[in-house]
Scaffold this active site. Structure first.
Site, short mmCIF file in Angstrom:
data_model
loop_
_atom_site.label_atom_id
_atom_site.label_comp_id
_atom_site.label_asym_id
_atom_site.label_seq_id
_atom_site.Cartn_x
_atom_site.Cartn_y
_atom_site.Cartn_z
N ASN A 136 0.83 -1.21 0.00
CA ASN A 136 0.00 0.00 0.00
C ASN A 136 0.86 1.26 0.00
O ASN A 136 0.56 2.22 -0.70
CB ASN A 136 -0.93 0.02 1.22
CG ASN A 136 -2.26 -0.62 0.93
OD1 ASN A 136 -2.68 -0.76 -0.20
ND2 ASN A 136 -2.94 -1.02 1.98
N ASP A 190 -6.36 -2.19 -3.02
CA ASP A 190 -7.71 -2.72 -3.22
C ASP A 190 -7.73 -3.72 -4.37
O ASP A 190 -8.37 -4.77 -4.28
CB ASP A 190 -8.71 -1.59 -3.49
CG ASP A 190 -9.03 -0.77 -2.26
OD1 ASP A 190 -8.63 -1.15 -1.14
OD2 ASP A 190 -9.70 0.27 -2.43
N GLU A 200 -5.87 -7.66 5.20
CA GLU A 200 -5.27 -8.47 4.14
C GLU A 200 -5.27 -9.95 4.50
O GLU A 200 -4.56 -10.74 3.90
CB GLU A 200 -3.84 -8.00 3.84
CG GLU A 200 -2.83 -8.28 4.92
CD GLU A 200 -2.76 -7.22 6.02
OE1 GLU A 200 -1.82 -7.30 6.82
OE2 GLU A 200 -3.63 -6.34 6.10
#
Length: 192
Positions: free
Chosen positions: A72, A81, A108
């Site tokens: 991320n 995403d 996650e």
């Protein structure tokens, strides 16, 4: 007079059908993850409520995308995403093929439930999941292969073992996989 009564009855029936459909849609929304489309924690809990007590053979797998925070931070939340969605798609495909059940556990983390296969077959399914995710070829420079990977820990239900104990054993194996270099599949120790 009969015609005059028919209209309110029809309106009442239409309203009831609308409410039933809305209830069905809300129930679906409450059990499925809006990002990935697979069951969420509530959907998982409902599935386990139905199958856990009656399943003599059940394998529970905890899965975690490796170095997801770094993913991320490097590629952005939209890419994160997309990585979650791609991972869920791989898991869902394998669940359909093998009769497994998968859900997003949180963040996650994903979970896999298998009630049909013995240990060696489950391990092969998990290897296939890793292979299929590798074939998605999602760039992730923070991992050794340079692409998105999953670490997994799995455990078979033991006689008299609670669901909480089973999850804990699988989770401990997951963290052993992460400590062991990530992109690993580790079988949990038994409590015997």
């Amino acid at each position: 007079k009969s015609e005059r009564l028919r209209w309110p009855l029809r309106d009442t029936l239409n309203s009831r059908m609308f409410l039933l459909q809305a209830h069905k849609e809300l129930s679906h929304l409450s059990q499925y993850d809006s990002l990935t489309g697979i069951p969420n924690r509530r959907g998982l809990d409902e599935f386990l409520d139905r199958v856990y007590a009656d399943s003599e053979q059940l394998t529970l797998v905890m899965m975690d995308i490796d170095e997801f925070k770094k993913f991320n931070d490097t590629y952005g939340h939209l890419a994160g995403d997309n990585a979650l969605t791609a991972t869920a798609k791989v898991l869902e495909h394998n669940a359909l093929v093998t009769g497994g059940f998968t859900a997003r556990y949180g963040g996650e983390e994903f979970i896999w439930i298998d009630t049909l296969h013995v240990r060696r077959a489950v391990l092969n399914i998990l290897k296939n999941i890793q292979r299929d995710l590798a074939q998605e070829n999602i760039l992730h420079e923070a991992t050794k292969p340079g692409r998105l990977t999953l670490s997994m820990g799995y455990a078979e239900k033991q006689q008299g073992e609670s669901l909480t104990e089973l999850i804990q054993r699988a989770d401990t194996a997951l963290y052993a996989a992460k400590r062991g270099g990530r992109n690993q599949i580790i079988h949990a120790k038994t409590t015997d």
